[in-house]
Design a protein around this motif. Sequence first.
Motif, mmCIF file in Angstrom:
data_model
loop_
_atom_site.group_PDB
_atom_site.id
_atom_site.type_symbol
_atom_site.label_atom_id
_atom_site.label_comp_id
_atom_site.label_asym_id
_atom_site.label_seq_id
_atom_site.Cartn_x
_atom_site.Cartn_y
_atom_site.Cartn_z
ATOM 1 N N ILE A 285 0.855 -1.173 0.000
ATOM 2 C CA ILE A 285 0.000 0.000 0.000
ATOM 3 C C ILE A 285 0.896 1.229 0.000
ATOM 4 O O ILE A 285 1.627 1.486 0.951
ATOM 5 C CB ILE A 285 -0.930 0.026 1.229
ATOM 6 N N ASP A 286 0.847 1.981 -1.104
ATOM 7 C CA ASP A 286 1.666 3.185 -1.217
ATOM 8 C C ASP A 286 0.790 4.410 -0.994
ATOM 9 O O ASP A 286 -0.201 4.612 -1.701
ATOM 10 C CB ASP A 286 2.299 3.280 -2.613
ATOM 11 N N GLN A 287 1.132 5.218 -0.004
ATOM 12 C CA GLN A 287 0.416 6.467 0.202
ATOM 13 C C GLN A 287 0.790 7.448 -0.910
ATOM 14 O O GLN A 287 1.935 7.539 -1.320
ATOM 15 C CB GLN A 287 0.775 7.067 1.564
ATOM 16 N N ALA A 288 -0.203 8.191 -1.372
ATOM 17 C CA ALA A 288 0.036 9.122 -2.479
ATOM 18 C C ALA A 288 1.123 10.133 -2.138
ATOM 19 O O ALA A 288 1.931 10.515 -2.981
ATOM 20 C CB ALA A 288 -1.265 9.846 -2.837
ATOM 21 N N ASP A 289 1.157 10.563 -0.857
ATOM 22 C CA ASP A 289 2.149 11.564 -0.463
ATOM 23 C C ASP A 289 3.578 11.052 -0.630
ATOM 24 O O ASP A 289 4.502 11.811 -0.877
ATOM 25 C CB ASP A 289 1.933 11.978 0.994
ATOM 26 N N GLN A 290 3.752 9.729 -0.476
ATOM 27 C CA GLN A 290 5.090 9.168 -0.576
ATOM 28 C C GLN A 290 5.599 9.200 -2.004
ATOM 29 O O GLN A 290 6.797 9.130 -2.246
ATOM 30 C CB GLN A 290 5.091 7.726 -0.066
ATOM 31 N N ASN A 291 4.690 9.259 -2.990
ATOM 32 C CA ASN A 291 5.085 9.175 -4.391
ATOM 33 C C ASN A 291 4.846 10.488 -5.140
ATOM 34 O O ASN A 291 4.741 10.492 -6.352
ATOM 35 C CB ASN A 291 4.293 8.056 -5.077
ATOM 36 N N SER A 292 4.728 11.591 -4.413
ATOM 37 C CA SER A 292 4.375 12.852 -5.060
ATOM 38 C C SER A 292 5.465 13.356 -6.004
ATOM 39 O O SER A 292 5.204 14.195 -6.857
ATOM 40 C CB SER A 292 4.060 13.918 -4.003
ATOM 41 N N ASP A 293 6.684 12.865 -5.853
ATOM 42 C CA ASP A 293 7.762 13.273 -6.746
ATOM 43 C C ASP A 293 8.034 12.239 -7.837
ATOM 44 O O ASP A 293 8.945 12.403 -8.638
ATOM 45 C CB ASP A 293 9.049 13.498 -5.940
ATOM 46 N N ASN A 294 7.252 11.196 -7.864
ATOM 47 C CA ASN A 294 7.464 10.129 -8.833
ATOM 48 C C ASN A 294 6.681 10.418 -10.102
ATOM 49 O O ASN A 294 5.499 10.772 -10.055
ATOM 50 C CB ASN A 294 7.010 8.793 -8.230
ATOM 51 N N ASP A 295 7.309 10.255 -11.260
ATOM 52 C CA ASP A 295 6.633 10.534 -12.527
ATOM 53 C C ASP A 295 6.354 9.273 -13.339
ATOM 54 O O ASP A 295 5.905 9.346 -14.475
ATOM 55 C CB ASP A 295 7.456 11.510 -13.370
ATOM 56 N N LEU A 296 6.610 8.102 -12.751
ATOM 57 C CA LEU A 296 6.378 6.827 -13.425
ATOM 58 C C LEU A 296 5.321 6.054 -12.638
ATOM 59 O O LEU A 296 5.488 5.787 -11.448
ATOM 60 C CB LEU A 296 7.682 6.030 -13.503
ATOM 61 N N PHE A 297 4.233 5.665 -13.321
ATOM 62 C CA PHE A 297 3.099 5.049 -12.649
ATOM 63 C C PHE A 297 2.690 3.755 -13.358
ATOM 64 O O PHE A 297 2.961 3.572 -14.549
ATOM 65 C CB PHE A 297 1.912 6.012 -12.627
ATOM 66 N N PHE A 298 2.005 2.871 -12.606
ATOM 67 C CA PHE A 298 1.522 1.595 -13.143
ATOM 68 C C PHE A 298 0.082 1.387 -12.688
ATOM 69 O O PHE A 298 -0.278 1.722 -11.562
ATOM 70 C CB PHE A 298 2.384 0.434 -12.644
ATOM 71 N N ALA A 299 -0.739 0.797 -13.569
ATOM 72 C CA ALA A 299 -2.137 0.556 -13.211
ATOM 73 C C ALA A 299 -2.691 -0.621 -13.999
ATOM 74 O O ALA A 299 -2.263 -0.916 -15.122
ATOM 75 C CB ALA A 299 -2.989 1.805 -13.477
ATOM 76 N N GLY A 300 -3.680 -1.296 -13.393
ATOM 77 C CA GLY A 300 -4.346 -2.408 -14.066
ATOM 78 C C GLY A 300 -3.672 -3.735 -13.812
ATOM 79 O O GLY A 300 -2.880 -3.894 -12.879
ATOM 80 N N SER A 301 -3.950 -4.692 -14.662
ATOM 81 C CA SER A 301 -3.448 -6.048 -14.439
ATOM 82 C C SER A 301 -1.969 -6.199 -14.740
ATOM 83 O O SER A 301 -1.417 -7.289 -14.574
ATOM 84 C CB SER A 301 -4.259 -7.058 -15.266
ATOM 85 N N CYS A 302 -1.294 -5.131 -15.153
ATOM 86 C CA CYS A 302 0.168 -5.215 -15.265
ATOM 87 C C CYS A 302 0.801 -5.235 -13.874
ATOM 88 O O CYS A 302 1.971 -5.589 -13.727
ATOM 89 C CB CYS A 302 0.736 -4.072 -16.099
ATOM 90 N N THR A 303 0.028 -4.883 -12.833
ATOM 91 C CA THR A 303 0.542 -4.929 -11.471
ATOM 92 C C THR A 303 0.101 -6.196 -10.738
ATOM 93 O O THR A 303 0.365 -6.334 -9.541
ATOM 94 C CB THR A 303 0.078 -3.700 -10.659
ATOM 95 N N GLY A 304 -0.558 -7.112 -11.446
ATOM 96 C CA GLY A 304 -1.005 -8.360 -10.845
ATOM 97 C C GLY A 304 -2.369 -8.744 -11.365
ATOM 98 O O GLY A 304 -3.103 -7.899 -11.892
ATOM 99 N N PRO A 305 -2.738 -10.025 -11.260
ATOM 100 C CA PRO A 305 -4.045 -10.479 -11.770
ATOM 101 C C PRO A 305 -5.202 -9.695 -11.149
ATOM 102 O O PRO A 305 -5.273 -9.541 -9.935
ATOM 103 C CB PRO A 305 -4.085 -11.947 -11.342
ATOM 104 N N LYS A 306 -6.096 -9.206 -12.012
ATOM 105 C CA LYS A 306 -7.242 -8.421 -11.561
ATOM 106 C C LYS A 306 -8.440 -8.651 -12.475
ATOM 107 O O LYS A 306 -8.284 -9.007 -13.644
ATOM 108 C CB LYS A 306 -6.912 -6.919 -11.567
#
Length: 353
Positions: free
Chosen positions: A292-313
């Motif tokens: 579980i990543d809090q949004a505040d921890q990644n506020s400087d990150n410009d690379l994101f992942f979403a959907g089933s590329c992060t695991g079966p969904k």
Amino acid sequence: MYTDCVIIGAGPAGLKAGQLLHSLGHKVCILEKEEIPGGKLNIWYELFPHNESADGILQQMLADINYPIRTSIIIDSISRNSKGFLLRDQNGDEYRSRALLIATGFKPFDARQKEEYGYGIFENVITSVELEKMFKENKITNSKGLVPKRIALIHCVGSRDIKVGSEFCSANCCITGIKQAIELKKMIPDLNIYCLYMDLRLGGRFFEDCYKDSQVHHKIQFIRGRLSETNENADQTIVLRYEDTLAGRPAKLTADMVVLLVGMQPDHSILKLLPDIDERVGSDGFFGNGRIDQADQNSDNDLFFAGSCTGPKSIIQSTDEASEVAFRVNKYLKKRLHTSIQDQYDGVWIQHP
């Protein structure tokens, strides 16, 4: 092309994230390797647990699109600098963006790796993906063009299997098997259907309702057994030899068709293009660390992942995650814009004290 965010993948997650980011005022472009957008929605007939039309859901998503989606795009390179990302495709076209969202989805397990199941050897052994195509064509027949009388569905093919390097659970195979069994029964009321499973994992909402419905109203037979081998009779029917794990004895079943419920595998088509992407691959081959990543921890990150590329969904889980990630991208872009404006202001102040 200059954008705020490039999204790689026009499946459910990519489309959902793109729609939200566009509605928040950001310039978005989606790059898709296939000829048409939609991802796996294009090969699915109905979606569990409510048997919604996959094509209907896709058309609803596409109706909200008023930003560019470029199809048949193969990304040749990705580079990164202080201003963001630069992507080049096979045509030499360039895409510059402040943020990059990976939504490349998954690929179905290659059932040929399980030779003992007979896929690619016996014509009447098919995969769940191929069965969906039959549903879309409204035609369920065996290799001789005849309507089958007995079909066996084999769960967990390419999931929880150390021999093929897939020790994780694909999470959706069990409910997919139940959904497909019900669809088969509706199309062929006299059909006898057997589901061979290791154990049923039905963690989603309404999944247990589907399981109960399949037994009570559709008379689907569930056999807790581990398939050991398949053979073909002279008439091309398939003989399944398995261990009945409840009775503790070997057993045999003959079917006109066998459907292998293939698991979800990581899609590594964009690996080796950018070290920062490669570093995000987990031990199971999917992107991210599963924490579980809090949004505040990644506020400087410009690379994101979403959907089933992060695991079966499931589709719902993919679009839900895409929505959450889209808001994180939005937060990053707003912070980036604020910083840029502040830098410009400071520069003017210094030049004109």
